[in-house]
Design a protein around this motif. Structure first.
Motif, PDB file in Angstrom:
ATOM      1  N   GLU A  62       0.845  -1.187   0.000  1.00  0.00           N
ATOM      2  CA  GLU A  62       0.000   0.000   0.000  1.00  0.00           C
ATOM      3  C   GLU A  62       0.882   1.239   0.000  1.00  0.00           C
ATOM      4  N   LEU A  63       0.312   2.364  -0.439  1.00  0.00           N
ATOM      5  CA  LEU A  63       1.080   3.602  -0.524  1.00  0.00           C
ATOM      6  C   LEU A  63       1.660   3.988   0.843  1.00  0.00           C
ATOM      7  N   SER A  64       0.919   3.746   1.911  1.00  0.00           N
ATOM      8  CA  SER A  64       1.388   4.126   3.244  1.00  0.00           C
ATOM      9  C   SER A  64       2.563   3.276   3.720  1.00  0.00           C
ATOM     10  N   ASN A  65       2.844   2.170   3.024  1.00  0.00           N
ATOM     11  CA  ASN A  65       3.994   1.326   3.387  1.00  0.00           C
ATOM     12  C   ASN A  65       5.327   1.947   2.959  1.00  0.00           C
ATOM     13  N   GLN A  67       6.849   4.692   3.159  1.00  0.00           N
ATOM     14  CA  GLN A  67       7.628   5.541   4.069  1.00  0.00           C
ATOM     15  C   GLN A  67       8.695   4.753   4.816  1.00  0.00           C
ATOM     16  N   GLU A  74       6.384   2.810  -5.664  1.00  0.00           N
ATOM     17  CA  GLU A  74       5.042   3.284  -5.994  1.00  0.00           C
ATOM     18  C   GLU A  74       4.361   2.351  -6.996  1.00  0.00           C
ATOM     19  N   CYS A 184       1.652   0.425  14.296  1.00  0.00           N
ATOM     20  CA  CYS A 184       2.029   1.526  13.410  1.00  0.00           C
ATOM     21  C   CYS A 184       0.799   2.246  12.875  1.00  0.00           C
ATOM     22  N   ASP A 185      -0.318   1.524  12.747  1.00  0.00           N
ATOM     23  CA  ASP A 185      -1.535   2.129  12.205  1.00  0.00           C
ATOM     24  C   ASP A 185      -2.246   3.017  13.205  1.00  0.00           C
ATOM     25  N   GLY A 188       1.628   5.324  14.859  1.00  0.00           N
ATOM     26  CA  GLY A 188       2.646   5.715  13.909  1.00  0.00           C
ATOM     27  C   GLY A 188       4.006   5.084  14.144  1.00  0.00           C
ATOM     28  N   ASN A 293      -7.786   7.467  12.679  1.00  0.00           N
ATOM     29  CA  ASN A 293      -7.740   6.535  11.549  1.00  0.00           C
ATOM     30  C   ASN A 293      -9.078   6.400  10.830  1.00  0.00           C
ATOM     31  N   ASP A 308     -12.162   2.933   6.350  1.00  0.00           N
ATOM     32  CA  ASP A 308     -12.135   3.347   4.944  1.00  0.00           C
ATOM     33  C   ASP A 308     -13.520   3.155   4.353  1.00  0.00           C
ATOM     34  N   ARG A 338      -4.314  -4.583  12.852  1.00  0.00           N
ATOM     35  CA  ARG A 338      -3.924  -3.169  12.727  1.00  0.00           C
ATOM     36  C   ARG A 338      -4.453  -2.354  13.892  1.00  0.00           C
TER      37      ARG A 338
END
Length: 342
Positions: A62-65, A67, A74, A184-185, A188, A293, A308, A338
């Motif tokens: 996922e995009l949030s991974n 970092q 990407e 982390c979810d 952070g 979240n 979501d 999570r």
């Protein structure tokens, strides 16, 4: 030997040398979890020439991974690639001479023994307690050394567990903190701490595989506040330990109260998760923790969480949850881990 040329600088390091390098090339390792820790560990082991590396993970990139999960791009996130597939491709580009076994799976009591019992070392790249207790059961049952590591926020810790010699994970942590929720979810994480802990885990794996003495301590550090704690655990075996003394492998026992029940509800696009060992959720505290979240609603009886557009999670006081929006158990487990922690 041309085979050893790529490892020439590592061979010059006397604690490894040529003999140690040959041992590494014949070694077999399993990494459970290919998130922030797992990608760091895998990168080091593959570059070091560990001959067989099995990588196990259930999730997609996922995009949030990006970092902190260092093997992914990407393009991997946009393509919704399983983490182990994206990692496998990158690792083969790094070292095509070793064997990488990519397994898309949720490690559980049905597959844990088959996936872990044929290796020389198991390394923890997970983010929840239940999986670590499962790893510990397999490691103790088959006398396989394993390395525990965890990182969240700016904090991390790691320890080496050698069955029959050191305390096992259950000696150190007899009971998992119920509903702790520090993932982390929810609170952070910064990438330097995952790089550091993953690197420490990789170092300890290399030590064990070449026959050197591993670190006897449980190491804890916070890189934001620059605090460090070193605890000698070498004499910390629990004489009454359920796992390494009594050899009662509860996390491999389907009838154990430690197991969590996962049921896909027919026709409802919902998975029910029922911890047999009940939690006691404080809805006010849980809502406060989750509100960053997604949307949260609660009353005296239940808490509804909307992380979501696809998923709604209904929590009950005992920790039982209904994951609406999926009938896939692995997906539901991922959401539960999570936001509740394990």
């Amino acid at each position: 030997m041309k085979e050893l040329e790529r490892y020439s600088r590592q061979i010059l390091f006397k604690p490894i040398g040529e003999d140690g390098q040959k041992k590494l090339l014949k070694s077999r390792a399993a990494i459970v979890g290919m998130g922030a820790l797992g990608t760091v560990i895998a990168n080091h082991l593959v570059r070091a020439g560990v001959g067989f590396v099995r990588i196990i993970d259930r999730d997609l990139v996922e995009l949030s991974n990006l970092q902190r999960q260092s093997l992914y791009t990407e393009q991997d996130a946009n393509s919704h690639l399983p983490k182990v597939i994206a990692a496998d491709r990158r690792l083969r580009e790094i070292n095509s001479s070793i064997e990488i076994n990519a397994v898309i799976a949720d490690l559980n009591l049905d597959n844990a023994e088959d996936l872990l019992r044929d290796v020389n070392i198991i390394i923890d790249g997970t983010d929840n307690f239940a999986t670590r207790y499962l790893i510990n059961d397999v490691a103790v049952k088959y006398s396989i050394p394993w390395i525990y590591g965890g990182a969240v926020s700016s904090r991390g810790m790691f320890a080496v567990i050698i069955p029959g010699k050191t305390p096992c994970y259950r000696c150190l942590f007899p009971e998992a903190p119920a509903g702790r929720g520090e993932t982390c979810d929810t609170i952070g994480v910064i990438s330097p701490i995952t790089d550091i802990i993953g690197s420490f885990e990789a170092v300890e794996a290399l030590k064990i595989l070449v026959g050197a003495e591993p670190n006897p301590n449980l190491e804890q550090l916070d890189i934001w506040d620059y605090s460090y704690l070193q605890m000698d655990i070498s004499q910390g075996r629990n004489a009454g330990c359920q796992c390494c003394v009594k050899r009662d492998f509860e996390f491999l026992d389907r009838s154990s109260s430690q197991q969590t029940s996962f049921t896909s509800l027919c026709g409802r696009n919902t998975v029910q998760i029922s911890p047999r060992k009940g939690l006691e959720l404080d809805f006010e505290k849980t809502a406060e923790r989750l509100k960053s979240n997604g949307r949260v609603e609660y009353n005296s009886f239940l808490l509804r969480f909307f992380p979501d557009d696809q998923i709604t999670i209904v929590f009950f006081k005992t920790g039982r949850a209904l994951i609406h929006g999926t009938n896939d158990i692995a997906t539901a487990k991922s959401y539960y881990a999570r936001y509740i922690g394990s």
